[in-house]
Design an enzyme around this catalytic site. Structure first.
Site, PDB file in Angstrom:
ATOM      1  N   ASP A  84       0.870  -1.177   0.000  1.00  0.00           N
ATOM      2  CA  ASP A  84       0.000   0.000   0.000  1.00  0.00           C
ATOM      3  C   ASP A  84       0.908   1.229   0.000  1.00  0.00           C
ATOM      4  O   ASP A  84       2.101   1.147   0.286  1.00  0.00           O
ATOM      5  CB  ASP A  84      -0.956  -0.028   1.195  1.00  0.00           C
ATOM      6  CG  ASP A  84      -2.212   0.828   0.954  1.00  0.00           C
ATOM      7  OD1 ASP A  84      -2.243   1.570  -0.047  1.00  0.00           O
ATOM      8  OD2 ASP A  84      -3.146   0.753   1.775  1.00  0.00           O
ATOM      9  N   ASP A 119      -3.852   7.103  -3.702  1.00  0.00           N
ATOM     10  CA  ASP A 119      -5.248   7.535  -3.807  1.00  0.00           C
ATOM     11  C   ASP A 119      -5.656   8.299  -2.554  1.00  0.00           C
ATOM     12  O   ASP A 119      -4.982   8.225  -1.527  1.00  0.00           O
ATOM     13  CB  ASP A 119      -6.157   6.309  -3.978  1.00  0.00           C
ATOM     14  CG  ASP A 119      -6.006   5.313  -2.828  1.00  0.00           C
ATOM     15  OD1 ASP A 119      -4.868   4.844  -2.625  1.00  0.00           O
ATOM     16  OD2 ASP A 119      -6.994   5.049  -2.124  1.00  0.00           O
ATOM     17  N   ALA A 190     -11.716   3.102   1.007  1.00  0.00           N
ATOM     18  CA  ALA A 190     -12.438   3.930   1.986  1.00  0.00           C
ATOM     19  C   ALA A 190     -13.709   3.274   2.513  1.00  0.00           C
ATOM     20  O   ALA A 190     -14.718   3.939   2.744  1.00  0.00           O
ATOM     21  CB  ALA A 190     -12.747   5.304   1.394  1.00  0.00           C
ATOM     22  N   CYS A 273     -13.669 -21.965  18.996  1.00  0.00           N
ATOM     23  CA  CYS A 273     -13.550 -22.779  17.784  1.00  0.00           C
ATOM     24  C   CYS A 273     -12.704 -24.010  18.052  1.00  0.00           C
ATOM     25  O   CYS A 273     -12.455 -24.365  19.210  1.00  0.00           O
ATOM     26  CB  CYS A 273     -13.041 -21.953  16.603  1.00  0.00           C
ATOM     27  SG  CYS A 273     -11.263 -21.819  16.426  1.00  0.00           S
ATOM     28  N   CYS A 275      -9.604 -24.599  16.553  1.00  0.00           N
ATOM     29  CA  CYS A 275      -8.239 -24.430  16.056  1.00  0.00           C
ATOM     30  C   CYS A 275      -7.241 -24.900  17.118  1.00  0.00           C
ATOM     31  O   CYS A 275      -7.607 -25.236  18.245  1.00  0.00           O
ATOM     32  CB  CYS A 275      -7.983 -22.972  15.676  1.00  0.00           C
ATOM     33  SG  CYS A 275      -7.655 -21.891  17.074  1.00  0.00           S
ATOM     34  N   CYS A 278      -7.585 -22.909  20.375  1.00  0.00           N
ATOM     35  CA  CYS A 278      -8.822 -23.131  21.133  1.00  0.00           C
ATOM     36  C   CYS A 278      -8.908 -24.529  21.731  1.00  0.00           C
ATOM     37  O   CYS A 278      -9.612 -24.728  22.721  1.00  0.00           O
ATOM     38  CB  CYS A 278     -10.035 -22.850  20.250  1.00  0.00           C
ATOM     39  SG  CYS A 278     -10.192 -21.104  19.836  1.00  0.00           S
TER      40      CYS A 278
HETATM   41  N1  GUN Z   1      -6.526   0.817   3.221  1.00  0.00           N
HETATM   42  C1  GUN Z   1      -7.794   0.889   3.693  1.00  0.00           C
HETATM   43  N2  GUN Z   1      -8.549   1.711   2.914  1.00  0.00           N
HETATM   44  C2  GUN Z   1      -7.749   2.172   1.942  1.00  0.00           C
HETATM   45  C3  GUN Z   1      -7.948   3.063   0.827  1.00  0.00           C
HETATM   46  O1  GUN Z   1      -9.029   3.578   0.579  1.00  0.00           O
HETATM   47  N3  GUN Z   1      -6.861   3.288   0.020  1.00  0.00           N
HETATM   48  C4  GUN Z   1      -5.639   2.701   0.265  1.00  0.00           C
HETATM   49  N4  GUN Z   1      -4.638   2.959  -0.573  1.00  0.00           N
HETATM   50  N5  GUN Z   1      -5.421   1.885   1.304  1.00  0.00           N
HETATM   51  C5  GUN Z   1      -6.469   1.623   2.124  1.00  0.00           C
HETATM   52 ZN    ZN Z   2      -9.638 -20.917  17.676  1.00  0.00          ZN
END
Ligand code: GUN
Ligand code: ZN
Length: 658
Positions: A84, A119, A190, A273, A275, A278
């Site tokens: 990201d 973005d 978003a 659960c 796993c 758990c």
């Molecule tokens: N991580 C969570 N939401 C967003 C987003 O809208 N844009 C980006 N780039 N990373 C995110």
């Molecule tokens: Zn578990």
């Protein structure tokens, strides 16, 4: 780069191909903190991870190490890595000290597999001016990123994030604009604030408006969706990737994820659960541990339940029971049920992607099931089918109805004028939940007998069916001339008065196969396919229709599992002669004509046009641009996808006409 293996509604099982290996989707990418990572996520099922390029860039030591050794060594993960861009930091702190171009350049430099442009994650429910202003910058940066990547011959794949806040038209506009770019993946951005505040209904609007305008051949990533409670619903809307910081953030906070919601450790009497965590520890054991040990164990549990849910989602897509899973999951929280109800508004869109036949039966799990695309599709089909003069509506019985309805019928409704009923000119339908009315001649076709519902007491369901029936019977003379009260489902719409007690429905195999052909290929197909000296051969064991011949030449076979017709060469010719272009056709370009004629399967890149009503698994005709019949086969993509895909098969050819 992305191939689809199986589909259910908008959900798909796919394969995302990268230099560092293939990933089966829907997939979850655990978020890896470049400095603080404590858990080997690969060991718990991660095939792909996501980390933050901006955090690495901001830290001089990490930055240098990433440049020297590459990202894969830095975070010690040898599978595909997505990065990201710092947009999230931008949304939290309002500013970042990196430009769009710099972050693109840096991601390529550290050898990410999939990078992201900078973005702007516009919050939900902002003013339109704010959303539009941000969106123009997001679009501008997406274009710049792609152009820059292409001009520098960079190797990494690129995300172009859909924004537009909670304005459906801005989401659609953004998706349209981004589709014009040569991006490799399309995240939907978003949405974290919507999920955190239980605005799942708005999430449905955001996602459905985005995906409807994105290309079908690229994966979509629901950014920041890491709670397993939402995976089934999001997958059904067409999301292929999820990312989870939740597994560790919730663990820091002593919270355990589950498909039923979130458990606070302080409230747990039992581990939730089966796993490894758990089954080994009790809640008291965990509470007695030091913070770090406890956090890691809870994080491991969180990863287990998340990956288990994704396996379940993929399995449900393979077998065609994804909506049943969604209906189950959406009952864990009223706001999720609200979201699922909202999805009913998008069923025309879902229907376009939904295969007509599936391995598993349709289960009615509540009034919401009435809005599923299968019901909508059937009701629309009935409205198109040819109608006879009179209509007899029979009470529900065991399925398939025609098998259990004898010649003499006891309880029934008849629509028609007060004239004598002409049984030769009468439609016989069974009153059905959830499909409204099921004509006896087509009642074995999927999903009309491959479904289960309880006796309906629910008012919503009955009203929905009543509305459909009263609309449908408008065509026939509106007067009800005979009725008996049907227990468990009192329709009560009509004026009743009694007449005779007996009516005869005569089974007729020829009429039945013609009706199925009309239902499957369009009105007129039945007459065209089954003219001449038709002989019907049935299975000795089951009594079901198997093969249909005309003077010893096979015209079609009936598939036992769903009672749809599978064409022969003769059947394909007859259908082609009678149905106008482009009905039931997939049109291929000149180059692939000889291959198709030869019986080779059709690749998506050679398809130039097709009937918009084609769905995956439909029997289709393969024709040239001047409508010469070349071959026939089974569609692997629906009409929309045929337009979008440039790789992989579009039609599995049964035979060429050569
Ligand atoms: N991580 C969570 N939401 C967003 C987003 O809208 N844009 C980006 N780039 N990373 C995110
Ligand atoms: Zn578990």
């Amino acid at each position: 780069m992305f191939e689809i293996k199986a589909k259910d509604n908008r959900g798909r099982v796919g394969v995302l191909k990268t230099k560092h290996g293939n990933v089966k989707t829907p997939a979850l990418m655990p978020v890896i903190h470049p400095r603080k990572q404590a858990i080997d996520v690969k060991k718990y099922g991660a095939d792909i991870v996501i980390t933050n390029a901006y955090l690495i860039y901001k830290d001089e030591d990490l930055k240098q190490e990433a440049i020297d050794k590459g990202l894969h060594e830095l975070i010690n993960f040898d599978g595909p890595i997505m990065t990201d861009s710092g947009s999230f930091q931008l949304s939290v702190y309002g500013d970042v000290d990196i430009t769009n171009k710099e972050v693109i350049e840096f991601q390529e430099l550290i050898k990410t597999d999939i990078g992201t442009s900078l973005d702007i994650p516009t919050a939900p429910f902002v003013t339109r001016e704010k959303a539009e202003e941000d969106l123009e910058i997001t679009l501008q940066r997406a274009r710049e990123a792609i152009e820059y990547r292409n001009s520098q011959n960079m190797e990494m794949k690129l995300n172009s994030v859909v924004q537009g806040s909670t304005f459906p038209d801005l989401r659609r506009y953004c998706a349209d604009e981004l589709t014009k770019l040569d991006a490799d993946l399309y995240p939907i951005g978003a949405v974290v604030p919507l999920m955190e505040s239980y605005h799942y209904k708005d999430l449905v609007d955001v996602v459905m408006n985005s995906v409807a305008h994105l290309p079908d051949n690229k994966p979509r990533h629901l950014m920041g969706a890491g709670h397993p409670m939402i995976f089934a619903l999001a997958a059904a809307m067409g999301c292929d990737l999820f990312d989870s910081a939740a597994y560790i953030l919730y663990a820091e906070d002593d919270r355990l994820l589950s498909t039923r919601g979130t458990y606070k450790l302080e409230n747990l009497q039992e581990m939730p659960c089966s796993c490894e965590v758990c089954t080994k520890y009790t809640p008291d054991d965990l509470r007695a541990m030091d913070k770090k040990e406890r956090r890691d164990l809870i994080a491991i549990h969180n990863l287990h339940v998340s990956f288990a849910e994704l396996r379940l989602v993929r399995q449900a897509i393979y077998e065609g029971s994804l909506m049943e899973l969604v209906e189950e999951r959406c009952r864990v929280h009223p706001q999720l049920l609200n979201a699922y109800r909202q999805l009913a508004n998008y069923m025309d869109d879902m229907e376009k992607y939904n295969p007509r036949s599936k391995k598993s039966a349709f289960f009615f799990t509540g009034p919401e099931s009435l809005y599923r695309s299968e019901v909508k599709r059937h009701m629309n089909k009935l409205r198109e089918m040819p109608k006879k003069r009179d209509l007899v509506i029979l009470p529900p019985s065991r399925k398939p109805y025609s098998k259990f309805i004898s010649g003499k019928l006891g309880e029934f409704y008849i629509y028609g004028s007060e004239r004598e009923l002409d049984l030769e000119d009468t439609d016989f339908m069974v009153l059905d939940i959830p499909f409204g009315l099921v004509p006896l001649d087509i009642d074995e076709v999927y999903p009309l007998s491959q479904n289960e519902s309880p006796k309906i007491k629910d008012v919503d369901s009955i009203e929905f069916i009543e509305d459909f029936i009263s609309e449908f019977v408008e065509y026939y003379d509106q007067t009800l001339i005979h009725s008996r009260v049907i227990k468990d489902l009192e329709i009560g719409l009509y004026n009743k008065h009694s007449q005779s007690d007996e009516i005869r429905f005569k089974k007729d195999d020829l009429r039945k196969i013609k009706a199925i052909a009309d239902y499957q290929f369009g009105v007129g197909a039945g007459e065209a396919l089954f003219k001449g000296n038709i002989k019907i051969e049935k299975s000795k064991k089951t009594g079901k229709i198997r093969h249909i011949y005309d003077k010893g030449v096979i015209v079609a076979n009936m598939r036992a599992s769903d009672s749809f017709l599978v064409l022969s060469k003769e059947g394909a010719k007859r259908l082609h002669n009678s149905m106008p272009y482009p009905e039931n056709r997939v049109v291929v370009n000149e180059d692939s004509v000889p291959f198709a004629r030869d019986g080779k399967s059709v690749f998506a890149k050679f398809v130039v046009d097709c009937d918009e009503n084609i769905r995956s698994n439909d029997e289709v005709l393969i024709v040239s641009e001047d409508d010469e019949l070349l071959a026939y086969g089974k569609a692997l993509l629906c009409a929309h996808e045929m337009g979008d895909f440039n790789t992989g098969q579009a039609v599995k050819t049964r035979k060429g006409m050569k």
